[in-house]
Design a protein around this motif. Sequence first.
Motif, PDB file in Angstrom:
ATOM      1  N   UNK A 113       0.856  -1.186   0.000  1.00  0.00           N
ATOM      2  CA  UNK A 113       0.000   0.000   0.000  1.00  0.00           C
ATOM      3  C   UNK A 113       0.890   1.233   0.000  1.00  0.00           C
ATOM      4  N   UNK A 114       0.584   2.193  -0.844  1.00  0.00           N
ATOM      5  CA  UNK A 114       1.344   3.431  -0.916  1.00  0.00           C
ATOM      6  C   UNK A 114       0.423   4.610  -1.099  1.00  0.00           C
ATOM      7  N   UNK A 132      -1.146  -1.592  -4.389  1.00  0.00           N
ATOM      8  CA  UNK A 132      -0.514  -1.760  -5.703  1.00  0.00           C
ATOM      9  C   UNK A 132       0.090  -3.147  -5.832  1.00  0.00           C
ATOM     10  N   UNK A 133       0.372  -3.520  -7.075  1.00  0.00           N
ATOM     11  CA  UNK A 133       1.140  -4.719  -7.384  1.00  0.00           C
ATOM     12  C   UNK A 133       2.206  -4.322  -8.399  1.00  0.00           C
ATOM     13  N   UNK A 138       6.643  -2.219 -13.235  1.00  0.00           N
ATOM     14  CA  UNK A 138       5.688  -1.121 -13.163  1.00  0.00           C
ATOM     15  C   UNK A 138       4.809  -1.259 -11.923  1.00  0.00           C
ATOM     16  N   UNK A 139       4.460  -0.124 -11.327  1.00  0.00           N
ATOM     17  CA  UNK A 139       3.453  -0.113 -10.277  1.00  0.00           C
ATOM     18  C   UNK A 139       2.091  -0.116 -10.953  1.00  0.00           C
ATOM     19  N   UNK A 196      -2.663  -9.363 -10.185  1.00  0.00           N
ATOM     20  CA  UNK A 196      -2.876  -8.577  -8.969  1.00  0.00           C
ATOM     21  C   UNK A 196      -2.817  -9.448  -7.725  1.00  0.00           C
ATOM     22  N   UNK A 197      -2.104  -8.965  -6.732  1.00  0.00           N
ATOM     23  CA  UNK A 197      -2.008  -9.695  -5.467  1.00  0.00           C
ATOM     24  C   UNK A 197      -3.336  -9.672  -4.718  1.00  0.00           C
TER      25      UNK A 197
END
Length: 224
Positions: A113-114, A132-133, A138-139, A196-197
């Motif tokens: 998480x950002x 994010x993943x 790339x983010x 995606x995680x």
Amino acid sequence: MTPVSQFTAPGGGPGSDVGRRIAHSRTQAGLSRAELAHAVGADPSYLRYIEEENAAPGTAVLLRIANALGVSLAELRGTAAGYPDGRGRAASEPVLEEMDEAECRRRIGAHGVGRIGFTTEATGPLILPLNYTVVDGELTLRSTARGPLAGVAGGTVAFEVDRVDEALSAGWSVLAIGVLRHVTDPARAKALERAAWSGAWAGRDRTTWFTLRPERLTGRIIRT
């Protein structure tokens, strides 16, 4: 029959929040269940019971678990969730260092998480938390089709990820700067969905994909 213990107090529930926080912190610390049980002087089966079943450990054992994991009692109980990180006092002799790009990428990891930051004429400066993943360097981020990210796609944004160690008064932060791009190719969007995680923390209606390939990646770490 459900096992009981001298450490058990009323108030637990199936898949209790305390148990999930203990399991998460243990994984983050790189400890097996047996290793943590040994550190706190408990039986591994009881630790499994705390993490997975209907148990609410008393303060004595919970404090030992917190100390072994290097987290606060409030973190395990969830009472710190409503407050910002870094409420502890600064260390007496901290060392602030810059991290190279390789270390920045390692710290960001594969997911987390950002916070994304940008400025628009309508809103002025804006900072939003997003999970994010990382995919192919790339983010990858999800938002709504007409949300704030859609309005700044094609422009330069900043994305920051950090971590605070309350017990040691230490921490680090990484800042990625680059162009935010709207993913319009359906095949690419499906590929990101598969990679995606996690789903979007803020809700399932966030199905529009954006990517950020860092053009500049910098970071700092406070050691104590």
